[in-house]
Design an enzyme around this catalytic site. Sequence first.
Site, PDB file in Angstrom:
ATOM      1  CG  HIS A 136      37.763 -30.203  67.913  1.00 42.74           C
ATOM      2  ND1 HIS A 136      38.052 -29.572  68.805  1.00 42.74           N
ATOM      3  CD2 HIS A 136      38.236 -31.496  68.207  1.00 42.74           C
ATOM      4  CE1 HIS A 136      38.770 -29.893  69.526  1.00 42.74           C
ATOM      5  NE2 HIS A 136      38.778 -31.440  69.289  1.00 42.74           N
ATOM      6  CG  ASP A 213      39.803 -26.958  62.734  1.00 39.67           C
ATOM      7  OD1 ASP A 213      41.112 -27.347  62.548  1.00 39.67           O
ATOM      8  OD2 ASP A 213      38.899 -27.492  63.570  1.00 39.67           O
ATOM      9  CD  GLN A 216      41.792 -34.640  63.094  1.00 40.48           C
ATOM     10  OE1 GLN A 216      42.513 -35.683  62.398  1.00 40.48           O
ATOM     11  NE2 GLN A 216      41.664 -34.967  64.369  1.00 40.48           N
ATOM     12  CE  LYS A 239      44.408 -32.722  66.340  1.00 38.76           C
ATOM     13  NZ  LYS A 239      43.946 -33.828  67.232  1.00 38.76           N
ATOM     14  CB  CYS A 377      36.677 -32.510  71.207  1.00 37.56           C
ATOM     15  SG  CYS A 377      37.582 -32.836  72.804  1.00 37.56           S
TER      16      CYS A 377
HETATM   17  N1  PMP Z   1      40.048 -29.172  65.209  1.00 36.66           N
HETATM   18  C1  PMP Z   1      39.917 -30.451  65.038  1.00 36.66           C
HETATM   19  C2  PMP Z   1      39.157 -30.874  63.845  1.00 36.66           C
HETATM   20  C3  PMP Z   1      40.752 -31.263  65.550  1.00 36.66           C
HETATM   21  O1  PMP Z   1      40.567 -32.683  65.266  1.00 36.66           O
HETATM   22  C4  PMP Z   1      41.385 -30.930  66.710  1.00 36.66           C
HETATM   23  C5  PMP Z   1      42.018 -31.843  67.773  1.00 36.66           C
HETATM   24  N2  PMP Z   1      41.539 -32.920  67.927  1.00 36.66           N
HETATM   25  C6  PMP Z   1      41.543 -29.719  67.147  1.00 36.66           C
HETATM   26  C7  PMP Z   1      40.808 -28.744  66.314  1.00 36.66           C
HETATM   27  C8  PMP Z   1      42.417 -28.769  68.204  1.00 36.66           C
HETATM   28  O2  PMP Z   1      43.472 -28.973  68.157  1.00 36.66           O
HETATM   29  P1  PMP Z   1      44.619 -28.978  69.301  1.00 36.66           P
HETATM   30  O3  PMP Z   1      43.848 -29.945  70.532  1.00 36.66           O
HETATM   31  O4  PMP Z   1      45.832 -29.571  68.662  1.00 36.66           O
HETATM   32  O5  PMP Z   1      44.656 -27.458  69.674  1.00 36.66           O
END
Ligand code: PMP
Length: 420
Positions: A136, A213, A216, A239, A377
Amino acid sequence: MKAVESHGSKVEGAVIDWLKVRNDFPALRQQVRGKPLVYLDNAATSQKPQVVIDAVREYYEQHNANIHRGVHWLSEQATIAYEGVRKKVARFINAADPRECVFVRGATEGINLVAQTFGRRKIGKGDEILLSALEHHSNIVPWQLLCEEKGATIRVIPMNDAGELLVDEFAKLLSPRTKLVAVTHVSNALGTITPIKRIASMAKLAGVTVLVDGAQAVPHQPVDVHDIGADFYIFSGHKMCAPTGIGVAWAPLILWDSLPPWQGGGDMISSVSFEKSTWAEVPAKFEAGTPHIEGVVGLGAAIDYLAAIGMDRIAAREKTLLQAFEAAIRRVPGTRLVGTAKEKAGVASFVMEGIHPHDIGTIADQEGVALRTGHHCAQPVMTRLGLAATARASVAFYNTPEEALALESAIRRVSEVFGA
Ligand code: PMP
């Protein structure tokens, strides 16, 4: 406590009444455009159960005060609630000590925290950071900013066409120049579950620090940071049924202790003078200013709720659901699933021949089906697969097999509109 009351009695038994669980989520009872809402954008953010909404409301009605600083009763209550959630988080991810869990705004802030502390202290000119092709943007851009400042370089662990990381290639990329491996546990764009334990152990054998990270992963499966063996594990609350604006950055105490603070302000100091300030102990050292107290309270309620259902049950339920959703997508002629890794969680990304994903999303929305369309993203994932975008259905345990049929008929409608 309320989560336990709502369906705790079923936890010991083998069967969960998933429709009753679904009923815990008021937002899911709505009609959208005259149709029942089919919410399939869970990878972007989950819906919130009533117990979480109630916990936040109750906090403001009864316990609201600033934490840590007050000697008065209400401040003590708020502090007890806030620090109590730290213990719940630690238990939830099997951290050895609650102080290892630093509250942040979300995964994005957690990764930036590590980049600005560990990164600025330990990464220099000529060093390399290994990311994966699945990341991401939140796990790419903070490292690019750091590399620009320090003269370090990013290298990328490649993936195959199914969206699986090539571990042999990873092994070749590891070198004495590697100072950090930062990899996702589950891909938000494709749903791939990465072989994170293997990656972590290979990196650790080479003496390299590992950041995972987990944005998910934590909402969808049991996560044991001790077992994974990484140095940093980061995730977002929103999430996983908690409010927005709260997340967790985990690392062993000894690692946090070795790092400088990032943001300065109240609560993160031990003493302040104009000549010199000294820092509070971890985790306060990394939690400058008034934190997101109600977010933490909501996170605690979300953890109680998820734990009462059981993360292993959630993982099993979502696996079955994902199969139903993927089968539904496959049944419509002209569709193609994007991301076909053997190990997947929660995400069915797809494209339709000759139809832009935004059109899929717009027509599905007319049917009450909430999909995400775009690059999610994760532009490098799209580039690698030769796509500009996909449509993405991402499931949570409160989705139903019937909703897979609703998705199928929405996609058939897309085909009809485009004469495909
Ligand atoms: N890493 C991953 C794999 C994500 O899916 C996301 C959110 N889509 C993020 C990081 C960022 O998370 P946040 O927007 O809650 O900071």
